[in-house]
Design an enzyme around this catalytic site. Structure first.
Site, PDB file in Angstrom:
ATOM      1  N   ASN A   4       0.878  -1.185   0.000  1.00 36.50           N
ATOM      2  CA  ASN A   4       0.000   0.000   0.000  1.00 36.50           C
ATOM      3  C   ASN A   4       0.906   1.223   0.000  1.00 36.50           C
ATOM      4  O   ASN A   4       1.443   1.593   1.042  1.00 36.50           O
ATOM      5  CB  ASN A   4      -0.895  -0.051   1.248  1.00 36.50           C
ATOM      6  CG  ASN A   4      -1.743   1.193   1.400  1.00 36.50           C
ATOM      7  OD1 ASN A   4      -1.832   2.005   0.489  1.00 36.50           O
ATOM      8  ND2 ASN A   4      -2.366   1.340   2.565  1.00 36.50           N
ATOM      9  N   TRP A   5       1.070   1.811  -1.166  1.00 39.30           N
ATOM     10  CA  TRP A   5       2.028   2.915  -1.291  1.00 39.30           C
ATOM     11  C   TRP A   5       1.487   4.214  -0.703  1.00 39.30           C
ATOM     12  O   TRP A   5       2.207   5.196  -0.600  1.00 39.30           O
ATOM     13  CB  TRP A   5       2.399   3.133  -2.761  1.00 39.30           C
ATOM     14  CG  TRP A   5       3.169   2.000  -3.376  1.00 39.30           C
ATOM     15  CD1 TRP A   5       3.559   0.832  -2.766  1.00 39.30           C
ATOM     16  CD2 TRP A   5       3.656   1.928  -4.723  1.00 39.30           C
ATOM     17  NE1 TRP A   5       4.254   0.040  -3.656  1.00 39.30           N
ATOM     18  CE2 TRP A   5       4.329   0.687  -4.862  1.00 39.30           C
ATOM     19  CE3 TRP A   5       3.589   2.778  -5.824  1.00 39.30           C
ATOM     20  CZ2 TRP A   5       4.921   0.287  -6.064  1.00 39.30           C
ATOM     21  CZ3 TRP A   5       4.184   2.384  -7.016  1.00 39.30           C
ATOM     22  CH2 TRP A   5       4.853   1.149  -7.137  1.00 39.30           C
ATOM     23  N   LYS A   6       0.206   4.253  -0.384  1.00 44.00           N
ATOM     24  CA  LYS A   6      -0.423   5.463   0.154  1.00 44.00           C
ATOM     25  C   LYS A   6      -0.144   6.650  -0.777  1.00 44.00           C
ATOM     26  O   LYS A   6      -0.138   6.469  -1.984  1.00 44.00           O
ATOM     27  CB  LYS A   6       0.038   5.701   1.599  1.00 44.00           C
ATOM     28  CG  LYS A   6      -0.161   4.438   2.444  1.00 44.00           C
ATOM     29  CD  LYS A   6       0.031   4.633   3.914  1.00 44.00           C
ATOM     30  CE  LYS A   6      -0.223   3.311   4.637  1.00 44.00           C
ATOM     31  NZ  LYS A   6      -0.089   3.421   6.076  1.00 44.00           N
ATOM     32  N   GLY A  61       2.077   2.516  10.724  1.00 49.26           N
ATOM     33  CA  GLY A  61       3.015   3.623  10.564  1.00 49.26           C
ATOM     34  C   GLY A  61       3.681   4.058  11.857  1.00 49.26           C
ATOM     35  O   GLY A  61       4.292   5.118  11.913  1.00 49.26           O
ATOM     36  N   GLU A  75      -6.811   4.928   7.723  1.00 48.00           N
ATOM     37  CA  GLU A  75      -6.519   6.337   7.434  1.00 48.00           C
ATOM     38  C   GLU A  75      -7.715   7.019   6.784  1.00 48.00           C
ATOM     39  O   GLU A  75      -7.830   8.242   6.815  1.00 48.00           O
ATOM     40  CB  GLU A  75      -5.256   6.438   6.565  1.00 48.00           C
ATOM     41  CG  GLU A  75      -4.014   6.180   7.411  1.00 48.00           C
ATOM     42  CD  GLU A  75      -2.827   5.626   6.656  1.00 48.00           C
ATOM     43  OE1 GLU A  75      -2.835   5.638   5.412  1.00 48.00           O
ATOM     44  OE2 GLU A  75      -1.895   5.143   7.326  1.00 48.00           O
ATOM     45  N   GLU A 135      -5.721  -4.703  10.619  1.00 44.50           N
ATOM     46  CA  GLU A 135      -4.707  -3.667  10.808  1.00 44.50           C
ATOM     47  C   GLU A 135      -5.019  -2.887  12.082  1.00 44.50           C
ATOM     48  O   GLU A 135      -5.812  -1.932  12.053  1.00 44.50           O
ATOM     49  CB  GLU A 135      -4.702  -2.701   9.621  1.00 44.50           C
ATOM     50  CG  GLU A 135      -4.339  -3.356   8.300  1.00 44.50           C
ATOM     51  CD  GLU A 135      -3.757  -2.339   7.340  1.00 44.50           C
ATOM     52  OE1 GLU A 135      -2.606  -2.532   6.925  1.00 44.50           O
ATOM     53  OE2 GLU A 135      -4.423  -1.347   7.029  1.00 44.50           O
ATOM     54  N   HIS A 187      -9.674   1.431   4.815  1.00 38.07           N
ATOM     55  CA  HIS A 187      -8.386   1.629   5.484  1.00 38.07           C
ATOM     56  C   HIS A 187      -8.550   2.604   6.652  1.00 38.07           C
ATOM     57  O   HIS A 187      -9.309   3.565   6.558  1.00 38.07           O
ATOM     58  CB  HIS A 187      -7.350   2.160   4.492  1.00 38.07           C
ATOM     59  CG  HIS A 187      -5.971   2.110   5.064  1.00 38.07           C
ATOM     60  ND1 HIS A 187      -5.515   3.068   5.942  1.00 38.07           N
ATOM     61  CD2 HIS A 187      -4.991   1.189   4.939  1.00 38.07           C
ATOM     62  CE1 HIS A 187      -4.281   2.745   6.308  1.00 38.07           C
ATOM     63  NE2 HIS A 187      -3.941   1.607   5.725  1.00 38.07           N
ATOM     64  N   SER A 207       3.082  -1.816  10.404  1.00 34.82           N
ATOM     65  CA  SER A 207       4.526  -1.821  10.669  1.00 34.82           C
ATOM     66  C   SER A 207       5.205  -3.154  10.350  1.00 34.82           C
ATOM     67  O   SER A 207       6.152  -3.548  11.037  1.00 34.82           O
ATOM     68  CB  SER A 207       4.801  -1.397  12.113  1.00 34.82           C
ATOM     69  OG  SER A 207       4.366  -0.063  12.320  1.00 34.82           O
ATOM     70  N   GLY A 218       2.697  -0.993   4.273  1.00 33.02           N
ATOM     71  CA  GLY A 218       2.751   0.403   3.864  1.00 33.02           C
ATOM     72  C   GLY A 218       4.179   0.863   3.634  1.00 33.02           C
ATOM     73  O   GLY A 218       4.773   0.629   2.580  1.00 33.02           O
ATOM     74  N   GLY A 219       4.768   1.519   4.637  1.00 34.58           N
ATOM     75  CA  GLY A 219       6.085   2.137   4.489  1.00 34.58           C
ATOM     76  C   GLY A 219       7.142   1.213   3.901  1.00 34.58           C
ATOM     77  O   GLY A 219       7.944   1.627   3.046  1.00 34.58           O
TER      78      GLY A 219
HETATM   79  P1  PGA Z   1       2.546   0.512   7.599  1.00 34.42           P
HETATM   80  O1  PGA Z   1       1.099   0.695   6.928  1.00 34.42           O
HETATM   81  O2  PGA Z   1       3.109  -0.787   7.065  1.00 34.42           O
HETATM   82  O3  PGA Z   1       3.339   1.712   7.116  1.00 34.42           O
HETATM   83  O4  PGA Z   1       2.354   0.485   9.057  1.00 34.42           O
HETATM   84  C1  PGA Z   1       0.260  -0.420   6.748  1.00 34.42           C
HETATM   85  C2  PGA Z   1      -1.043   0.029   6.170  1.00 34.42           C
HETATM   86  O5  PGA Z   1      -1.510   1.106   6.545  1.00 34.42           O
HETATM   87  O6  PGA Z   1      -1.641  -0.658   5.325  1.00 34.42           O
END
Ligand code: PGA
Length: 261
Positions: A15-17, A179, A103, A173, A101, A219, A240-241
């Site tokens: 997930n590149w956001k 994050g 976010e 999640e 998600h 994470s 994500g990251g």
């Molecule tokens: P993260 O994000 O790996 O940066 O914690 C995961 C996600 O939000 O899907």
């Protein structure tokens, strides 16, 4: 409706956001395709921002790495400024769409009802929804994790048939792990997955909980992936990251593939 997503082999979705331009995304996708020549460790999906979907799709063409959108509008078209519809994602070759998600739930106020509509719309549009669920730190600390997961699963799956449920993927999640560098322990993830599976059994039909893939997200890094994916009940990860750099993401995919013999 898309076909059922198999629980095995495992799936790791990046997930590149809100990161990577079209050209940066194509370059990263190209690096991953190169790494594929040594063999595919597991099923892999990339979810770039909308503006990079086409370029990343071109870079992935013929590779077997899947493409996904990070969100979608529940309506197939219309006057919805700034939104992207499922058929638009499908036309670019997307297999997946992330819905719910955290976010978007917590940062943009999306509620259970809207997320349920999005998940149904994804199925209607031939996409496999990756339905995100998870509790906040306050909810965990006040002993509400199970209640929150049950409520979130209920909202999306109530009224879905077995075939529809099996055509979805869930991502557990925990919000406190996204994050933050704080990762759930394999036991915490397994417990949450068990709550989700039992809820699916109750809400949809008995036995369906075991046939829906549940990813862990929050994470995940190449440092903790081996320990996490040693937990048999994790069907993969939503990353994500750590999905923004090819070599590290690849090590996560390798750990996911190796963790299920
Ligand atoms: P993260 O994000 O790996 O940066 O914690 C995961 C996600 O939000 O899907």
């Amino acid at each position: 409706m898309p076909g059922p997503w198999p629980r095995r082999p495992r799936l790791v979705a990046g997930n590149w956001k809100m990161n990577k331009s079209a050209s940066e995304g194509a370059a990263l996708a190209g690096q991953l395709v190169t790494l594929l020549s040594a063999g595919r460790p597991c099923e892999i999906a990339l979810c770039p921002p909308f503006t990079a979907l086409e370029a990343v799709g071109v870079a992935l063409r013929g590779s077997g790495i899947h493409l996904g959108g990070q969100d979608m509008h529940p309506e197939p078209k219309g006057a919805f400024t700034g939104s992207i519809a499922g058929p638009m994602l499908a036309a670019l070759g997307c297999r997946f769409a992330i819905v719910g998600h955290s976010e978007r739930r917590h940062g943009l106020g999306e509620n259970d009802a809207l997320i349920a509509r999005k998940a149904r719309a994804a199925l209607r549009d031939g996409l496999t929804p990756i339905v995100c669920v998870g509790e906040t730190l306050a909810e965990r600390e006040s002993g509400k994790t199970t209640d929150v997961l049950v409520r979130q699963v209920h909202a999306v799956y109530d009224g879905l048939g077995e075939a529809e449920a099996r055509a979805t993927v869930i991502a557990y999640e925990p919000v406190w792990a996204i994050g933050t560098g704080k990762v759930a322990t394999p036991e915490q993830a397994r417990e949450a997955h068990q709550v989700v599976r039992a809820t699916l059994d109750r809400v949809v039909t008995s036995g369906v909980g075991q046939s829906v893939a549940i990813l862990y997200g929050g994470s995940v890094t190449d440092q903790n992936a081996v320990a996490l994916f040693a937990e048999e009940d994790l069907d993969g990860g939503l990353v994500g990251g750590a999905s923004l750099e090819a070599a590290g993401f690849w090590r996560i995919c390798a750990a996911a593939g190796a963790g299920r013999g």
